[in-house]
Structures are given as C-alpha cells and as structure tokens.
Scaffold this motif. Structure first.
Motif, PDB file in Angstrom:
ATOM      1  N   ASP A 198       0.764  -1.317   0.082  1.00 19.01           N
ATOM      2  CA  ASP A 198      -0.139  -0.205  -0.018  1.00 19.01           C
ATOM      3  C   ASP A 198       0.949   1.182   0.050  1.00 19.01           C
ATOM      4  O   ASP A 198       1.958   1.191   0.480  1.00 19.01           O
ATOM      5  CB  ASP A 198      -0.943  -0.118   1.443  1.00 19.01           C
ATOM      6  CG  ASP A 198      -2.323   0.915   1.055  1.00 19.01           C
ATOM      7  OD1 ASP A 198      -2.145   1.799   0.524  1.00 19.01           O
ATOM      8  OD2 ASP A 198      -3.259   0.383   1.677  1.00 19.01           O
ATOM      9  N   ALA A 199       0.460   2.293  -0.587  1.00 20.71           N
ATOM     10  CA  ALA A 199       1.096   3.730  -0.475  1.00 20.71           C
ATOM     11  C   ALA A 199       0.825   4.263   1.076  1.00 20.71           C
ATOM     12  O   ALA A 199       1.688   5.004   1.484  1.00 20.71           O
ATOM     13  CB  ALA A 199       0.492   4.616  -1.525  1.00 20.71           C
ATOM     14  N   HIS A 200      -0.139   3.565   1.559  1.00 20.66           N
ATOM     15  CA  HIS A 200      -0.526   4.189   2.804  1.00 20.66           C
ATOM     16  C   HIS A 200      -0.675   3.297   3.976  1.00 20.66           C
ATOM     17  O   HIS A 200      -0.496   2.214   3.865  1.00 20.66           O
ATOM     18  CB  HIS A 200      -2.337   4.791   2.746  1.00 20.66           C
ATOM     19  CG  HIS A 200      -2.424   5.528   1.592  1.00 20.66           C
ATOM     20  ND1 HIS A 200      -3.066   5.139   0.322  1.00 20.66           N
ATOM     21  CD2 HIS A 200      -2.050   7.019   1.460  1.00 20.66           C
ATOM     22  CE1 HIS A 200      -2.816   6.024  -0.668  1.00 20.66           C
ATOM     23  NE2 HIS A 200      -2.597   7.209   0.068  1.00 20.66           N
TER      24      HIS A 200
ATOM     25  N   ASP B 200      -2.925   2.979   6.718  1.00 21.26           N
ATOM     26  CA  ASP B 200      -4.120   2.417   7.285  1.00 21.26           C
ATOM     27  C   ASP B 200      -4.379   2.151   8.726  1.00 21.26           C
ATOM     28  O   ASP B 200      -5.198   1.247   9.202  1.00 21.26           O
ATOM     29  CB  ASP B 200      -4.402   1.152   6.185  1.00 21.26           C
ATOM     30  CG  ASP B 200      -4.674   1.459   4.489  1.00 21.26           C
ATOM     31  OD1 ASP B 200      -4.632   2.657   4.282  1.00 21.26           O
ATOM     32  OD2 ASP B 200      -4.937   0.648   3.966  1.00 21.26           O
TER      33      ASP B 200
ATOM     34  N   ASP C 178      -3.123  -3.005  -1.933  1.00 18.02           N
ATOM     35  CA  ASP C 178      -4.054  -1.844  -2.449  1.00 18.02           C
ATOM     36  C   ASP C 178      -3.476  -1.529  -3.715  1.00 18.02           C
ATOM     37  O   ASP C 178      -2.220  -1.309  -3.764  1.00 18.02           O
ATOM     38  CB  ASP C 178      -3.707  -0.580  -1.228  1.00 18.02           C
ATOM     39  CG  ASP C 178      -4.834   0.562  -1.540  1.00 18.02           C
ATOM     40  OD1 ASP C 178      -4.902   0.651  -2.766  1.00 18.02           O
ATOM     41  OD2 ASP C 178      -5.035   1.065  -0.603  1.00 18.02           O
TER      42      ASP C 178
ATOM     43  N   ASP D 192      -3.120   0.992  -4.733  1.00 18.60           N
ATOM     44  CA  ASP D 192      -2.468   2.240  -5.277  1.00 18.60           C
ATOM     45  C   ASP D 192      -0.927   2.334  -4.565  1.00 18.60           C
ATOM     46  O   ASP D 192       0.027   3.252  -4.593  1.00 18.60           O
ATOM     47  CB  ASP D 192      -2.939   3.334  -4.311  1.00 18.60           C
ATOM     48  CG  ASP D 192      -3.130   3.251  -2.687  1.00 18.60           C
ATOM     49  OD1 ASP D 192      -2.056   2.596  -2.390  1.00 18.60           O
ATOM     50  OD2 ASP D 192      -4.110   3.562  -1.898  1.00 18.60           O
TER      51      ASP D 192
ATOM     52  N   THR E 238      -7.268   7.005  -3.776  1.00 21.59           N
ATOM     53  CA  THR E 238      -6.349   8.085  -3.222  1.00 21.59           C
ATOM     54  C   THR E 238      -4.745   7.917  -3.919  1.00 21.59           C
ATOM     55  O   THR E 238      -3.873   7.345  -3.151  1.00 21.59           O
ATOM     56  CB  THR E 238      -6.033   7.720  -1.738  1.00 21.59           C
ATOM     57  OG1 THR E 238      -6.026   6.414  -1.253  1.00 21.59           O
ATOM     58  CG2 THR E 238      -7.464   8.191  -1.068  1.00 21.59           C
TER      59      THR E 238
HETATM   60 MN   LIG Z   1      -3.871   2.899  -0.064  1.00 19.36          MN
END
Ligand SMILES: [Mn+2]
Length: 345
Positions: free
Chosen positions: A212-214, A216, A307, A309, A321
């Motif tokens: 994921d880039a995030h 979470d 994800d 992303d 996002t």
């Molecule tokens: Mn993400």
C-alpha cells in the motif's frame, strides 16, 4: 514460377483455382440443413468462449454463486466484495470486482503457464472457482461489514476440494480442520476488517503483509464523531489490532503517503507493523525487500493485502487516493513471487 515451363504453370494455377472454388463453395451453407438443431455443432464443434467473449468471470473460471450452494467446494475461491462507502476521497471501488474480472479475461487455464512462475496455476491440480460477489449494502456500513464477514466465514467453512494439496497441510487451524483459501476482489480497503475477523475465528491472530502507499493504521479519521464512523479505509488495521486479530509481526511494503507527523509512524508500530518505504526499492533492491518480508512474518499464518495504489498512479490511475512515485507492476509482481511458500491463509 520462373522455373516452371508453360504447361506446369497452367496445371498449378488450375489446382489453385479448384481449391479456391472448393473452399468458396461451402459458403453459403450446404442445402438441406434447415431445422437441424445441431447444425453448428456438426459443422464447427464446441461453442468455445474467446478471450473477449462469454460471461464475465475471473480468468474464465467457472462462475458459481457459492453462498447459495453448500455443495460448491474449491481449494481457492475468488470472491467479489463490491463495497466502497468507507472511503475518505474518491469512491467507485464497488466496480472493482467487475473491473478486475474484465481485466483478467486474457488469462485462462489454456494459457496459464508463465515463464516467471514456471507453472500454470489453473492447470486443474487445484480447484479454483469464481464464487461471485457478496451483495453488500451500499446504504448501511455496519450491515455491509457484517455481510462480508458472514460470507467469508461461510466459504471458509467449506471443505477443501483437494485434501492432498500441499497448501492445506501447512496452516494449522484452531479447529484442526483444513480450510480453503479465498482471494477477495475489493472494494475499498475496509473489507480487510471483516476478513480478519473471519480468519481470526479459524486461525487466531495472524500476520499481515500489506502492499500500500498508505499505512491504514490511523486510530481515527479527523472529524470522526460516532462509533460507526471509526470504521474507514484508513483505520481498519487499528480497529483490527484493538480486537487482537493480528500478531505484532506484520509489515507494510511500498509506503509513501503524506502523514500528520512522525506520530503516525509511532502509532503504526504499536498496531504491529514494520515498514518498507517505496524508496527502499532503490536502496535495498527487490531480493532484500523479499528477504525482510519473509523474515518478519516467518512461519506464522499470514494474510496478504494489496492496495492497487502501491502501484504508481501512472500505471493504475483510477485508484481512490493516488500517490505519485509508486512501484511498477513488474516490481510488485516480482516481490509477490518472492513470497511463494509462506504460510498464506
Ligand atoms: Mn492505499
């Protein structure tokens, strides 16, 4: 033709002309076939689906509404979770299962061998079924999260199709039974909360490998005022840790999001994650990233969540996002290949 004498040329041209006439003469169709209900089959055989035709299922797998049919068993189920009502930015991931299936159409069992794997995952040794989509509520998130958990648990309780497959003997479930594997198509990332609740009932706390880039792992999204609004695509891992669904040996890969501050990282560690950033791929390289992920989760039962992303938005722009400067599809595929043999549940 320069080598042929005149007579030979005439004979050859006659043969070519006769062949052309013979093949042409089959069209329009032969006479006295009117009313033949098997005319197609007799003339052309099976009505096969082409890569771009036929009903939509993942990689042209058999499509079954498995929740309706307790008799449908499998080793691996593909399950759509078209849920997108807990996002903080761009919605639309409810169309994800449809889009993934559509994008998978050039894959199929007959053409499933790849050089990189050296095998065909759809060669029939494991029974892989597209189990359809869970009809989740778009109006009530608490209801939708429960629907996803109930559906996942229902399929997880099915017996495996091949008891001798190596994957079933590896993970020891709390109930000492063999359980199939489920590949979920999201949906926004909140879907992982009901999935982890469901897996916890079978395996106890598990590790997570999270592409994921995030992070979470926020405790709350800014502006949260009700208990229900704590459940978002940016907070579900925090909630999962609160519920003790995870071990503290989880790991992120591909992180590059904006944060409120270093406190986000400290909080992330308390949730149970180690972190591989997007830039680490330049400094560590793919083999070291693979080694660190493998070392982190060890032999523990592990869930992999990806994800889209994590991929650079130039390659996957429709994500909810987007964050610039991500990994390429080739890099992510290679890292995932490096994780083969872990104790995936
Ligand atoms: Mn993400």
């Amino acid at each position: 033709m320069a080598h042929l004498n005149g007579l030979a040329s005439v004979v050859l041209l006659s043969v070519i002309a006769a062949r052309a006439w013979a093949s042409h003469s089959q069209f329009p169709p032969e006479r006295n076939t009117e009313g033949d209900t098997e005319y197609w089959t007799k003339k052309y055989g099976k009505q096969t689906d082409l890569p771009y035709s036929g009903p939509l299922s993942f990689s042209h797998l058999p499509y079954t509404r498995c929740l309706d049919d307790p008799g449908s068993i499998f080793d691996i189920a593909i399950l759509g979770l078209p849920f997108d009502t807990a996002v903080t930015y761009r919605p639309g991931a409810r169309f994800g299962p449809y889009a993934i299936r559509s994008g998978s159409r050039r894959q199929r069992a007959q053409l499933g061998y790849t050089l990189s794997w050296g095998m065909n995952p759809l060669d029939g040794r494991l029974k892989v079924l597209d189990c359809g989509d869970v009809p989740v509520s778009p109006f009530d998130n608490a209801l939708a999260v429960d629907q996803m958990e109930v559906a996942y648990s229902t399929l997880l309780a099915r017996p495996v199709a091949n008891k001798n497959a190596s994957y079933v003997t590896k993970a020891l479930a709390k109930d000492k039974k063999e359980h199939p594997r489920i590949i979920s198509l999201g949906g926004d990332h909140t879907i992982v909360l009901p999935i982890l609740r469901s897996l916890h009932k079978v395996y106890g706390p598990i590790s997570v490998i999270h592409f994921d880039a995030h992070l979470d792992t926020w405790a709350v999204y800014p502006g949260t005022t009700t208990e229900q609004s704590r459940v978002t695509h940016g907070t579900f891992f925090f909630l999962a840790a609160e519920e003790k669904l995870m071990t503290n040996t989880s790991i992120h890969a591909g992180i590059r999001c904006k944060m409120e501050g270093y406190g986000d990282i400290k909080n992330d560690e308390t949730v149970g994650f180690q972190l591989i950033s997007t830039d680490d791929i330049d400094d560590l390289g793919i083999p070291e990233i693979v080694a660190r992920i493998r070392a982190r989760v060890g032999e523990s039962p592990v869930y992999l969540s990806l994800d889209i992303d994590v991929i650079d938005p130039g390659l996957a722009p429709a994500t909810g996002t987007p964050e610039a400067g991500g990994w390429t599809t080739r890099e992510v595929k290679r890292i995932i290949r490096g994780l083969a043999g872990l104790n995936f549940v």
